[in-house]
Design an enzyme around this catalytic site. Sequence first.
Site, short mmCIF file in Angstrom:
data_model
loop_
_atom_site.label_atom_id
_atom_site.label_comp_id
_atom_site.label_asym_id
_atom_site.label_seq_id
_atom_site.Cartn_x
_atom_site.Cartn_y
_atom_site.Cartn_z
N TYR A 1 0.83 -1.20 0.00
CA TYR A 1 0.00 0.00 0.00
C TYR A 1 0.87 1.26 0.00
O TYR A 1 1.88 1.34 0.68
CB TYR A 1 -0.90 0.00 1.24
CG TYR A 1 -2.13 0.87 1.08
CD1 TYR A 1 -3.33 0.32 0.63
CD2 TYR A 1 -2.09 2.23 1.35
CE1 TYR A 1 -4.45 1.11 0.46
CE2 TYR A 1 -3.21 3.03 1.18
CZ TYR A 1 -4.38 2.46 0.74
OH TYR A 1 -5.49 3.25 0.57
N GLU B 1 -5.05 6.06 6.08
CA GLU B 1 -5.02 4.89 5.20
C GLU B 1 -4.17 3.74 5.75
O GLU B 1 -4.33 2.60 5.35
CB GLU B 1 -4.47 5.29 3.82
CG GLU B 1 -5.46 6.09 3.02
CD GLU B 1 -4.84 6.59 1.72
OE1 GLU B 1 -4.99 5.92 0.70
OE2 GLU B 1 -4.21 7.68 1.75
N LYS C 1 -1.01 -0.40 -13.95
CA LYS C 1 -1.61 -0.27 -12.62
C LYS C 1 -3.11 -0.51 -12.63
O LYS C 1 -3.81 -0.11 -13.56
CB LYS C 1 -1.37 1.15 -12.08
CG LYS C 1 -1.80 1.24 -10.65
CD LYS C 1 -2.13 2.56 -10.11
CE LYS C 1 -3.05 2.36 -8.90
NZ LYS C 1 -2.50 1.49 -7.86
#
Length: 512
Positions: free
Chosen positions: A345, A380, A441
């Site tokens: 991430y 996040e 992506k």
Amino acid sequence: MGSSPIIGFSIHLGTVAPTDTGSIPPWVSTGHAIPVLVEPKTSGEPYWSGWALAGDSRATAVASHDGVTVLLAGELYHRAELGSVVGETADGLSDAELLLACWLRYGPSGLRLCNGRFAAVVAENDSVVVATDHAGTIPLYLRTRPDGVDVATEAKVLAEGAGDSFPAPGTEPAPGLTGVRRVQAGTAVTLVPGSTVAEAARTWRPPHHRLIVSPDEAMNRVADVLDKAVRTRLGGPHDPVTAVLSGGIDSSSVVALASGGGRPVRTISLGTDIGDEFAAARVVAEHLGTRHHEFRCSSEELVRQLPWAVAAAEIVDAEVLEYLLPLVVLYRMVPNEGTRIVTGYGADIPLGGMHRTTERLHSLDEVIAFDMGTFDGLNELSPVLGSMAGHWTTHPFWDRDVLDLLTALEPGLKRRDGRDKWVLREAMRELLPTATVTRPKLGIHEGSGTSSAWSQLLRRVGVAESDLASVKTAMAAVFHRRTVREQEPPGEVSFDDVLDEVMSEQNLAVTR
Ligand code: ATP
Ligand code: MG
């Protein structure tokens, strides 16, 4: 890095002796609650009372020496280097003890040395310092009171307190909660409990300059710094680790580096009926020889777990929730509690990976600068996303050294030869299949079908296309009110009830 860090805490620091450590707050995280009670050694020092939460019942939360007391949630990732500057070997010291040693030598500046995933409270004399890591990856909240200050790693724990905190520098209001303030990323706030004396110091800022290095050197530096960030997050060479793998370049890089040296790695992927990246993840898992598991969840089941994502991240931003939801759902499906989970991430923020259609290098660099200047408060990387299911998560791309380098590389190394995240792809070329290195992506919310799943559910009850965004935003606010402000267990918050409430508020008719 301790094998089982303190996951979070809720502490009152005050001028009045506590009668006990209070009751266990309504944690969303699961773990072993460790009472914290520290008596002042000399007059003027605060009393500490509260709880720390650990993955392991043997964990100790607090380290004390020479009038300084430290409480640390999370972990430090460059223990050997820290040991070398404080003149001790880090072996045998907990991360809290290492931070304490650092403080005893450098004072508050010691926090500027730390590369970790942590939230810390340090008391010395009558002052208390509350500090986040460089990127605030463990959110930290406080509420000031006439008789002291409450500090907690989950805002919901402080939701019920009375009164308004004074606006201490280095803090900002937590969304939807009166009187609760969040400590900014890369910040140490010094407070005197029971007073309005406070000051803030920055311990990190995203770099604004850009480095000119040759493509070869950039690739080598990225490979080295990422390799170290992965290795320092994994414990001993034989400790098992789990990685969340999509088959995109970010998570595949992490898995490739984690598997180096023969470490047993388990990889897990999530898919729904709307979408999955199983084939791409399998290519990587087979190439690297990981133990691979595929989890499938119906898209409807996925979306119905939104209250869990809101309760964990404690945010109201519907778009960010769409990124976080698949991870929350996947973590909740992983059976063994106490799993150390590593993710890919966050690579897109310093590398501009989300900005696939931004052609000009100038514009790419501007959006990178913007995103690096506005991540704070999105939560996040909050550990609660995993710890609510009993797991500990860690994110090598947001290691301080990785982030410093990736942000600072000049944009021509990020977009090159028509490819995004060029420098990362080239750095990993030897370790991964070509198909993975060249794979375009796909965002986490796209691969798992999360965005479309939520929209589909809303369309099915008659929400018009033009109302989708506002209904999502309003639903996120209601989930937040119920799971954070009112501390309802997320399992008891019904998606349908919240949808009905929002539809009637907005005068929209539900057609079920
Ligand atoms: P890319 O950005 O090139 O697609 P990526 O898929 O690894 O690479 P993101 O799409 O930004 O990265 O997703 C963020 C992280 O979330 C991933 O690195 C991975 O760790 C995790 N992740 C995303 N989608 C899934 C999935 N379907 N299953 C398991 N993990 C996932
Ligand atoms: Mg992806």
